[in-house]
Design a protein around this motif. Structure first.
Motif, PDB file in Angstrom:
ATOM      1  N   ILE A  75      38.822  37.549  33.736  1.00  0.00           N
ATOM      2  CA  ILE A  75      39.463  38.543  32.899  1.00  0.00           C
ATOM      3  C   ILE A  75      40.501  39.223  33.347  1.00  0.00           C
ATOM      4  O   ILE A  75      40.141  40.130  34.149  1.00  0.00           O
ATOM      5  CB  ILE A  75      38.186  39.382  32.192  1.00  0.00           C
ATOM      6  CG1 ILE A  75      36.986  38.843  31.710  1.00  0.00           C
ATOM      7  CG2 ILE A  75      38.755  40.398  31.087  1.00  0.00           C
ATOM      8  CD1 ILE A  75      35.888  39.371  31.266  1.00  0.00           C
ATOM      9  N   ASP A  76      41.634  38.986  32.928  1.00  0.00           N
ATOM     10  CA  ASP A  76      42.644  39.633  33.576  1.00  0.00           C
ATOM     11  C   ASP A  76      43.093  40.807  32.860  1.00  0.00           C
ATOM     12  O   ASP A  76      43.758  41.953  33.624  1.00  0.00           O
ATOM     13  CB  ASP A  76      43.899  38.664  33.255  1.00  0.00           C
ATOM     14  CG  ASP A  76      44.076  37.373  33.851  1.00  0.00           C
ATOM     15  OD1 ASP A  76      44.015  37.277  35.270  1.00  0.00           O
ATOM     16  OD2 ASP A  76      43.538  36.488  33.339  1.00  0.00           O
ATOM     17  N   VAL A  77      42.792  41.186  31.704  1.00  0.00           N
ATOM     18  CA  VAL A  77      43.040  42.592  30.950  1.00  0.00           C
ATOM     19  C   VAL A  77      41.842  43.093  30.165  1.00  0.00           C
ATOM     20  O   VAL A  77      41.335  41.826  29.110  1.00  0.00           O
ATOM     21  CB  VAL A  77      44.398  42.563  30.267  1.00  0.00           C
ATOM     22  CG1 VAL A  77      44.488  43.909  29.507  1.00  0.00           C
ATOM     23  CG2 VAL A  77      45.737  42.021  30.840  1.00  0.00           C
ATOM     24  N   LEU A  78      41.185  43.890  30.242  1.00  0.00           N
ATOM     25  CA  LEU A  78      40.250  44.413  29.295  1.00  0.00           C
ATOM     26  C   LEU A  78      40.958  45.599  28.659  1.00  0.00           C
ATOM     27  O   LEU A  78      41.297  46.680  29.234  1.00  0.00           O
ATOM     28  CB  LEU A  78      39.010  44.793  29.852  1.00  0.00           C
ATOM     29  CG  LEU A  78      38.221  45.713  29.153  1.00  0.00           C
ATOM     30  CD1 LEU A  78      37.503  44.765  27.873  1.00  0.00           C
ATOM     31  CD2 LEU A  78      36.878  46.324  29.961  1.00  0.00           C
ATOM     32  N   SER A 120      38.845  39.594  39.269  1.00  0.00           N
ATOM     33  CA  SER A 120      40.268  38.945  38.551  1.00  0.00           C
ATOM     34  C   SER A 120      41.521  39.841  38.769  1.00  0.00           C
ATOM     35  O   SER A 120      42.372  39.660  38.311  1.00  0.00           O
ATOM     36  CB  SER A 120      39.477  39.195  37.341  1.00  0.00           C
ATOM     37  OG  SER A 120      38.769  38.323  36.768  1.00  0.00           O
ATOM     38  N   ARG A 121      41.203  40.785  39.566  1.00  0.00           N
ATOM     39  CA  ARG A 121      42.235  41.945  40.111  1.00  0.00           C
ATOM     40  C   ARG A 121      42.871  42.428  38.531  1.00  0.00           C
ATOM     41  O   ARG A 121      44.087  42.428  38.228  1.00  0.00           O
ATOM     42  CB  ARG A 121      43.265  41.485  40.893  1.00  0.00           C
ATOM     43  CG  ARG A 121      42.695  41.011  42.203  1.00  0.00           C
ATOM     44  CD  ARG A 121      43.785  40.627  43.130  1.00  0.00           C
ATOM     45  NE  ARG A 121      44.594  41.922  43.653  1.00  0.00           N
ATOM     46  CZ  ARG A 121      44.257  42.938  44.411  1.00  0.00           C
ATOM     47  NH1 ARG A 121      43.014  42.471  45.209  1.00  0.00           N
ATOM     48  NH2 ARG A 121      44.852  43.914  44.899  1.00  0.00           N
ATOM     49  N   ALA A 122      42.005  42.883  37.415  1.00  0.00           N
ATOM     50  CA  ALA A 122      42.257  43.023  36.181  1.00  0.00           C
ATOM     51  C   ALA A 122      42.820  44.304  36.031  1.00  0.00           C
ATOM     52  O   ALA A 122      42.877  45.452  36.841  1.00  0.00           O
ATOM     53  CB  ALA A 122      41.034  42.746  35.305  1.00  0.00           C
ATOM     54  N   LEU A 178      41.616  46.737  41.001  1.00  0.00           N
ATOM     55  CA  LEU A 178      41.595  47.230  39.560  1.00  0.00           C
ATOM     56  C   LEU A 178      42.513  48.020  39.209  1.00  0.00           C
ATOM     57  O   LEU A 178      42.902  48.982  40.073  1.00  0.00           O
ATOM     58  CB  LEU A 178      40.190  48.014  39.238  1.00  0.00           C
ATOM     59  CG  LEU A 178      39.771  47.775  37.908  1.00  0.00           C
ATOM     60  CD1 LEU A 178      39.457  46.240  37.418  1.00  0.00           C
ATOM     61  CD2 LEU A 178      38.323  48.492  37.730  1.00  0.00           C
ATOM     62  N   ASN A 179      43.308  47.935  37.998  1.00  0.00           N
ATOM     63  CA  ASN A 179      44.413  48.871  37.557  1.00  0.00           C
ATOM     64  C   ASN A 179      43.731  49.462  36.166  1.00  0.00           C
ATOM     65  O   ASN A 179      43.674  48.513  35.282  1.00  0.00           O
ATOM     66  CB  ASN A 179      45.698  48.139  37.721  1.00  0.00           C
ATOM     67  CG  ASN A 179      46.210  47.711  38.951  1.00  0.00           C
ATOM     68  OD1 ASN A 179      46.649  48.368  39.649  1.00  0.00           O
ATOM     69  ND2 ASN A 179      45.922  46.242  39.385  1.00  0.00           N
ATOM     70  N   ALA A 180      43.860  50.671  36.188  1.00  0.00           N
ATOM     71  CA  ALA A 180      43.542  51.472  35.014  1.00  0.00           C
ATOM     72  C   ALA A 180      44.706  52.115  34.395  1.00  0.00           C
ATOM     73  O   ALA A 180      45.330  53.010  35.351  1.00  0.00           O
ATOM     74  CB  ALA A 180      42.197  52.381  35.102  1.00  0.00           C
TER      75      ALA A 180
END
Length: 278
Positions: A75-78, A120-122, A178-180
């Motif tokens: 999952i690349d982007v949530l 996934s480093r999403a 993770l990037n938020a």
């Protein structure tokens, strides 16, 4: 190679618009919505997979997480885009409906997907609002998933929670890849208030609607974050308006309170019966 982009609240409005825009660019979009009919229709038009969950029922959120984990090795982007303005009422889970749908449910979904997202480093995107600045005010000492404030003020509270959740998610898990980020989609004319108060429905269907932006405009801002490169296109842990970080005077001072963000995380875990994930 196409990335897997999960968009909640994608059966209508800016979620559906962003799904269309991203699918047109070759991304693998996963459509998530609360209406079986509308969600299936959006997905069918895009030849995309879809899942249905009503965030007013946390058991459905848990089922959704299990479905996503089983179906998508990456999952690349949530995009936590689901949300709304609702009457002040309790869900079957015992929480104010707006607090549950706008904050606790996406918090729970993100928590349940956390391992997959880190692998996934999403990027995790929260749809917030300028309502956080205008109306948001959180008393963490009394936060129990309920509210004593008006529905309009509670909406601002939940959008502030989105920003605090983003900041704490970044603090805890950015080192694991993770990037938020959170953002205001714009002042959008959509069906967003149609399940809430009659006065809001009347306002959104009055001539003032023509002064507002379209769902496609809001979708562009969500798609910009989803297809962008964290650290290059946008800065992780931040809040954006119109693809820019707004000046401090336009951000709720509480949104920058690291201790408040940490305590909201802890209390949200406790309310949801989750083990702490640091």
């Amino acid at each position: 190679m196409a990335r897997t982009i999960v968009i909640t609240g994608a059966s209508d409005g800016i979620g559906a618009a962003a799904a269309r825009q991203l699918a047109a660019k070759g991304e693998r979009v996963v459509v998530v919505g609360h209406s079986p009919e509308k969600t299936a229709a959006v997905a069918r038009a895009l030849n995309a997979p879809h899942h249905v969950a009503d965030y007013a029922d946390l058991a459905q959120v848990r089922r959704l997480a299990a479905e996503l984990l089983a179906a998508y090795p990456r999952i690349d982007v949530l995009a936590n885009n689901a949300g709304g303005i609702f009457k002040t009422e309790l869900t079957g889970d015992g929480f104010d409906r707006m607090i549950q749908v706008n904050h606790l449910a996406p918090f729970l979904l993100t928590h349940l997907l956390l391992g997959r997202l880190m692998e996934s480093r999403a990027a995790v995107i929260q749809t917030s609002s300028i309502g956080a600045k205008m109306m948001g005010k959180l008393d963490i000492n009394t936060f129990d998933g309920r509210t004593s404030r008006s529905f309009f003020m509670t909406y601002g509270d939940t959008k502030l929670m989105n920003q605090l959740f983003t900041a704490e998610l970044h603090r805890r898990h950015h080192a694991q890849g993770l990037n938020a980020v959170s953002f205001h989609p714009g002042n959008i004319a959509s069906s967003f208030p149609n399940r809430s108060y009659a006065l809001l429905r009347l306002l959104m269907n009055s001539p003032v609607k023509h002064l507002l932006e379209t769902s496609e405009d809001g979708g562009v801002r969500l798609a910009w974050l989803a297809e962008g490169r964290p650290g290059t296109t946008w800065q992780p842990g931040k809040y954006y308006e119109n693809n820019e970080i707004p000046p401090d005077r336009k951000i709720n001072a509480q949104a920058k309170d690291a201790s408040l963000a940490a305590e909201l995380w802890t209390r949200s875990e406790r309310l949801l019966g989750l083990a702490s994930a640091r």
